[in-house]
Design an enzyme around this catalytic site. Structure first.
Site, PDB file in Angstrom:
ATOM      1  N   CYS A 103       0.809  -1.220   0.000  1.00 43.78           N
ATOM      2  CA  CYS A 103       0.000   0.000   0.000  1.00 43.78           C
ATOM      3  C   CYS A 103       0.844   1.272   0.000  1.00 43.78           C
ATOM      4  O   CYS A 103       0.333   2.360  -0.282  1.00 43.78           O
ATOM      5  CB  CYS A 103      -0.940   0.024   1.197  1.00 43.78           C
ATOM      6  SG  CYS A 103      -1.969  -1.432   1.291  1.00 43.78           S
ATOM      7  N   HIS A 117      -3.312   7.188   3.059  1.00 45.37           N
ATOM      8  CA  HIS A 117      -3.729   5.924   2.449  1.00 45.37           C
ATOM      9  C   HIS A 117      -5.105   5.559   3.006  1.00 45.37           C
ATOM     10  O   HIS A 117      -5.342   5.643   4.214  1.00 45.37           O
ATOM     11  CB  HIS A 117      -2.694   4.844   2.773  1.00 45.37           C
ATOM     12  CG  HIS A 117      -3.158   3.465   2.445  1.00 45.37           C
ATOM     13  ND1 HIS A 117      -3.777   3.164   1.249  1.00 45.37           N
ATOM     14  CD2 HIS A 117      -3.113   2.301   3.153  1.00 45.37           C
ATOM     15  CE1 HIS A 117      -4.092   1.880   1.242  1.00 45.37           C
ATOM     16  NE2 HIS A 117      -3.699   1.341   2.376  1.00 45.37           N
ATOM     17  N   ASN A 133     -10.243  -0.251   0.602  1.00 45.66           N
ATOM     18  CA  ASN A 133      -8.782  -0.102   0.557  1.00 45.66           C
ATOM     19  C   ASN A 133      -8.287  -0.620  -0.798  1.00 45.66           C
ATOM     20  O   ASN A 133      -8.291  -1.824  -1.043  1.00 45.66           O
ATOM     21  CB  ASN A 133      -8.174  -0.893   1.712  1.00 45.66           C
ATOM     22  CG  ASN A 133      -6.651  -0.843   1.724  1.00 45.66           C
ATOM     23  OD1 ASN A 133      -6.030  -0.352   0.791  1.00 45.66           O
ATOM     24  ND2 ASN A 133      -6.064  -1.370   2.777  1.00 45.66           N
TER      25      ASN A 133
END
Ligand code: UT7
Length: 311
Positions: A112, A236, A266
């Site tokens: 990520c 994020h 996500n």
């Protein structure tokens, strides 16, 4: 020479999967998912859309938005942990499809935090004058490695792509400071085991809250700036509780933090560029604004950037 963002693009699959849809296939509830994560729905790519296909759509948009052509691209960096196949890389597949004939190409594996790693790698080539235009794509088809029987992870992720073209910008604009980091000893908390994602959510949560806050403050300090200077925090998009903790660490009001986690879940390496595109489209980023982008992910990895918007 400063390196900044010249253009951005994103792609999200059309298919929406809501929390109510997940309630039908696993032992979970809309209430649990919303309150623990802030996620309401996510996009899932069909069988006809692999990682490179999503990357291609986002990349085309970023190249157009930057006002350059594919032949101008010197380097393609694709941040992904879900490539179409181990090799050739997604970046090489993109190079061919875009017709970016002079571009070198490689993939980056930093989960990520991959888009932060990509941007900072690009910055080095641009600032030394070695390369002028670099395409960075954050893209994941996490649905490929999601175990739909594991409610601990299946509710969290979504598919998508975000892309940026970086190049030289004027003095005082672009990347002002950065931080990248890794802690391989935490690799066991978030990994692909066999075919699927496996995660110790509580450990990742603790790491994320600590790291996102610290890295954001560190890049501000490195740039000689303070919390009060921040116009937009772009964290994020993993979990609204982690994002809120970062926002509170910077004493920012809610409107100074981007939020797409409720509608896309996500999307790993894609989440930061997607969030910036949406802020731009909403007219919430103007020339001279100070953005703090910050990500964390499996590895463990992390990265943050302080960026002054504008060319
Ligand atoms: O990009 C990085 C990717 N990873 C992350 O960002 C993950 C970071 N961690 C988190 O976001 C949170 O830890 C989670 C959202 C994954 C979990 O939230 P939590 O508040 O840490 O919950 P928990 O792990 O303490 O679990 C609480 C309970 C457990 O039940 P018991 O053992 O207390 O009876 C879980 O089994 O919630 C249960 N649970 C669920 N219940 C309904 C776990 N997943 C679900 C679910 N639906 N989907």
């Amino acid at each position: 020479m400063n390196a900044g963002i010249l253009g951005l693009g994103r792609y999200l699959p059309e298919k929406v999967v809501t929390n109510a849809d997940l309630e039908k296939i696993m032992d979970t509830s809309d209430e649990w998912i919303r309150t623990r994560t802030g996620i309401e729905e996510r996009r899932i790519a069909g069988d006809d859309m692999d990682t490179s296909d999503m990357a291609f759509e986002a990349a085309k948009e970023a190249i157009n938005h930057a006002g350059v052509s594919a032949e101008d691209i010197d380097l393609i960096l694709v941040a992904t942990v879900t490539p179409d196949r181990p090799f050739p890389s997604v970046s090489c597949m993109l190079q061919e499809r875009l017709g970016a004939k002079k571009a070198a190409a490689m993939d980056i594996s930093a989960a990520c935090a991959g888009f932060m790693y990509g941007m900072i790698t690009a910055k080095q080539f641009i600032e030394t004058g070695a390369y002028k235009h670099i395409l960075i794509v954050g893209v994941e088809k996490l649905s490929k490695i999601t175990d739909w029987n594991d409610r601990n992870t299946a509710v969290l992720f979504g598919d998508g792509a975000g892309a940026a073209v970086m190049g030289p910008v004027s003095d005082g604009r672009g990347v002002l400071s950065f931080e990248l980091g890794a802690d391989g000893s935490g690799g066991k908390y978030l990994l692909q085991e066999g075919d699927f994602i496996s995660m110790n959510g509580r450990e990742v949560f603790k790491f994320a809250v600590r790291q996102m806050g610290e890295s954001s403050l560190n890049v501000l300090e490195k740039a000689g700036l303070t919390k009060e200077d921040v116009d937009l925090l772009v964290p994020h998009q993993a979990n609204i509780r982690i994002m809120e903790a970062s926002r509170e660490r910077l004493n920012l009001p809610p409107e100074k933090m981007t939020k797409t986690v409720h509608k896309y879940g996500n999307t790993s390496a894609a989440s930061i560029p997607i969030a910036i595109v949406e802020e731009l489209e909403a007219g919430r980023i103007k020339d001279g604004d100070l953005l703090v982008m910050v990500g964390f992910g499996g590895g463990l990895t992390w990265g943050a950037i302080a960026l002054r918007w504008g060319k």
